[in-house]
Design a protein around this motif. Structure first.
Motif, PDB file in Angstrom:
ATOM      1  N   GLU A 330       0.829  -1.207   0.000  1.00  0.00           N
ATOM      2  CA  GLU A 330       0.000   0.000   0.000  1.00  0.00           C
ATOM      3  C   GLU A 330       0.862   1.256   0.000  1.00  0.00           C
ATOM      4  O   GLU A 330       0.541   2.255  -0.658  1.00  0.00           O
ATOM      5  CB  GLU A 330      -0.928   0.000   1.218  1.00  0.00           C
ATOM      6  N   VAL A 339      -1.983  -1.547  -4.993  1.00  0.00           N
ATOM      7  CA  VAL A 339      -3.143  -1.676  -4.102  1.00  0.00           C
ATOM      8  C   VAL A 339      -3.774  -3.058  -4.218  1.00  0.00           C
ATOM      9  O   VAL A 339      -4.229  -3.637  -3.219  1.00  0.00           O
ATOM     10  CB  VAL A 339      -4.183  -0.581  -4.408  1.00  0.00           C
ATOM     11  N   LEU A 364      -9.012   1.649   2.684  1.00  0.00           N
ATOM     12  CA  LEU A 364      -8.933   1.639   1.222  1.00  0.00           C
ATOM     13  C   LEU A 364     -10.302   1.875   0.585  1.00  0.00           C
ATOM     14  O   LEU A 364     -10.417   2.566  -0.423  1.00  0.00           O
ATOM     15  CB  LEU A 364      -8.341   0.313   0.739  1.00  0.00           C
ATOM     16  N   GLU A 369     -10.157   3.500  -3.125  1.00  0.00           N
ATOM     17  CA  GLU A 369      -9.161   2.684  -3.822  1.00  0.00           C
ATOM     18  C   GLU A 369      -9.560   1.210  -3.879  1.00  0.00           C
ATOM     19  O   GLU A 369      -8.872   0.406  -4.499  1.00  0.00           O
ATOM     20  CB  GLU A 369      -7.793   2.816  -3.158  1.00  0.00           C
TER      21      GLU A 369
END
Length: 512
Positions: A330, A339, A364, A369
């Protein structure tokens, strides 16, 4: 018995056996040419490490009925020597060798029947072969037959019979039988529990170099469980196990030396032992090395090597290593930022019940993301709530947004956040408002927490009737904490107040 020696789970005995000298007679086909190989050449190829040629060279002899070649070829197939593990092929050749009376073939054949995928073992046939060999006095067969009788597979479960067979095998010097016999004495399995005999056989196996026994002795002396607590003896047995090549012992000893201070510490030797264990595939050692390189503890800091060792451990399913590695991906630390890979390793950590993985995944999602669908929409709110409780501002904003849309679980966690002041100024009034919303929707946790606010006057005007009411409602919804608080509050109230609180609780419950 109360103090039982900790016995490591028994591992299956390795199939590897040394290839004895082959008779110098006959010819075989060389794998790389049309020139036949003699038995002398096959033997030379084996001892030179050219197992593939040796395995190929044995085939014509086995096909022609040579019993020794059949046994040796079956052995190599069972041992993945000179080619892939071939369970079916090994069984074919070992059955042929056994049918011709080869003395060692039945036991190896029986062990091969027990190998392979979970659905592959054929316990009945293995038990039949072990029984015949045990009747002929084969100590190894007695050990395996005892194990089958202990488990009740391939043969009826027979603890007493298993004990007698295991005792014979142990007395004959079968080390794994000595370890198992120690366990049986320690647990009173098939015999009267006898701690002295358990220690005796464990020491016998340990002195013979068995790592399982040595580690058990280390733990016994280290903890005082079944043995007198003796740090010096514990360390001596751990050293023996590590010197004998036990990756687990190397990891334990290496970690102690690496982390130790003063006379107890030797970081250089500790790292050396961890490297040996890691190379042997010990996931804990790999993870510890990842930490050492990541932090520069006992070794020069190196993010690339840290990521490499964490990945070795994570790919074996070690949750704590997967969590850290996910963070590396990350952040782009020691590896290119990725990711998708981060999510992969956070998911491994989540499967291993590592709590922080939920928070990482939630962060996330809140940052946009990671799509909720990738981790399961039903998990999204819980992951994001964990992230918000860990202080992630994006996750906090996400919770506020879905709270406005009517998601009352978000209200419950927002109550916690404002009460504790996580990422915001502590605000008990705001917390109480969020708890009120979640409590009305039936969240027992919110009801119990709201009860405590009313009881203490924190964020709301103190009101013991409301405190008792909400604690009572929480208890009705299965909250043990609510029940405890209700009973505590009742002791501080008049009978009339308790009656009023109960009446209010009944009204609320009917309205739910």
């Amino acid at each position: 018995m109360t103090n039982r020696i900790f016995i490591e789970p028994l591992r299956a005995m390795a199939l590897a056996l040394l290839l004895a000298a082959l008779p110098a007679a006959g010819m075989a086909q060389d794998a790389d040419s049309e020139t036949p190989m003699t038995m002398e050449e096959i033997e030379a190829a084996y001892h030179a490490g050219d197992f593939e040629a040796a395995r190929e060279g044995l085939l014509p002899f086995a096909e022609s009925g040579d019993v020794t070649a059949q046994y040796r070829l079956g052995h190599m197939m069972a041992n993945s020597s000179g080619g892939p593990f071939d369970r079916e092929g090994a069984i074919v050749w070992l059955e042929k060798a056994a049918a011709q009376g080869h003395k060692e073939a039945p036991v190896l054949l029986a062990r091969t029947y027990l190998s392979g995928r979970p659905e592959a073992p054929e316990f009945d046939r293995a038990a039949e072969l072990f029984t015949a060999a045990a009747a002929e006095g084969d100590a190894e067969a007695k050990f395996y037959l005892a194990q089958l009788k202990r488990r009740g597979v391939g043969a009826a479960r027979d603890p007493e019979g298993a004990f007698a067979l295991m005792q014979d095998a142990a007395r004959a010097g079968v080390i794994h039988a000595q370890v198992a016999l120690s366990q049986m004495y320690a647990q009173g399995e098939g015999t009267e529990a006898d701690e002295a005999q358990a220690v005796r056989w464990l020491l016998e196996a340990g002195d013979a170099g068995d790592a399982t026994a040595q580690l058990s002795l280390y733990r016994g002396y280290d903890t005082g469980n079944g043995l007198p607590k003796d740090p010096a003896k514990a360390r001596a047995w751990l050293e023996k196990a590590a010197a004998g090549g036990s990756p687990l012992a190397q990891r334990i000893l290496g970690t102690e030396l690496w982390q130790g201070e003063g006379e107890a510490g030797d970081p250089a030797r500790g790292i050396s032992l961890l490297l040996k264990a890691a190379e042997a595939g010990e996931a804990g050692a790999q993870s510890n090395l990842g930490y050492a390189y990541a932090t520069g503890t006992g070794i020069e800091q190196n993010d690339v090597l840290a990521a490499r060792y964490y990945q070795m451990a994570a790919d074996q399913g070690l949750g704590r290593a997967a969590l850290v590695l996910g963070g590396f991906y990350e952040e782009g630390r020691g590896v290119d930022r990725d990711v998708e890979r981060a999510v992969h390793y956070y998911t491994i950590a989540y499967s291993s019940r590592i709590p922080e993985s939920r928070q990482r995944l939630g962060s996330l999602i809140a940052a946009g993301e990671l799509a909720a669908e990738e981790v399961g929409v039903e998990n999204t709110i819980y992951f994001i709530a964990d992230a918000a409780l860990a202080g992630d501002p994006a996750a906090l904003d996400y919770l506020r947004g879905i709270s406005e849309d009517g998601e009352t679980f978000a209200d419950l966690r927002l109550g916690d956040i404002y009460l504790e002041g996580v990422g915001v100024e502590p605000d008990a009034v705001q917390a109480a408002e969020y708890y009120q919303k979640a409590a009305r929707e039936g969240y027992a946790e919110a009801q119990s927490k709201l009860a405590e606010l009313y009881a203490t006057g924190n964020g709301v005007e103190q009101n013991m009737i409301e405190a008792h009411k909400w604690a009572n409602v929480a208890a009705a919804n299965g909250s043990e904490t609510g029940a405890e608080r209700r009973d505590t509050y009742a002791n501080l109230m008049t009978p009339e107040e308790v009656a009023e609180a109960q009446a209010r609780a009944r009204v609320h419950i009917k309205q739910q």
